[in-house]
Motif scaffolding. Sequence first.
Motif: not given
Length: 129
Positions: A76-91, A94-101
């Motif tokens: 959450r902190a890395l996402e808030s800092d704009g370094l990580v993106r959280r993507t929720v896939h509609p399965t 639900p499947s959640v994936e984290y990736a670098l921005t």
Amino acid sequence: MSGTNTGVPSLVDAPLAERVPVSEYAACPVTGLLHRLGDKWSLVTLVLLGGRPHRFNELHQRIEGVSQRMLTRTLRALESDGLVRRTVHPTVPPSVEYALTSPGQALLGPLSQVADWAVEHRTDARPTL
């Protein structure tokens, strides 16, 4: 860094005041970044995500010793800092994936340089954490 001082890092190129006000130190983007990277789990999380996107449980399994709560807070902190993106896939479920921005990816180069420096200049007398 100016064109004539290409060998001078920009960090030391800017002079500091004789006495640095705490508000200026706290507002400095470098201070914030170093606090984020200095916490226990951010760096390893960024490096793992630099290889490829991960689901939460994959990250949790790959980082020995991190609790689910701390990994959640770190992401959450890395996402808030704009370094990580959280993507929720509609399965279902639900499947959640984290990736670098893009900024997260761009940070990997300078982090690698710092890591190379640390390895090159390490001593046997390491500080205990």
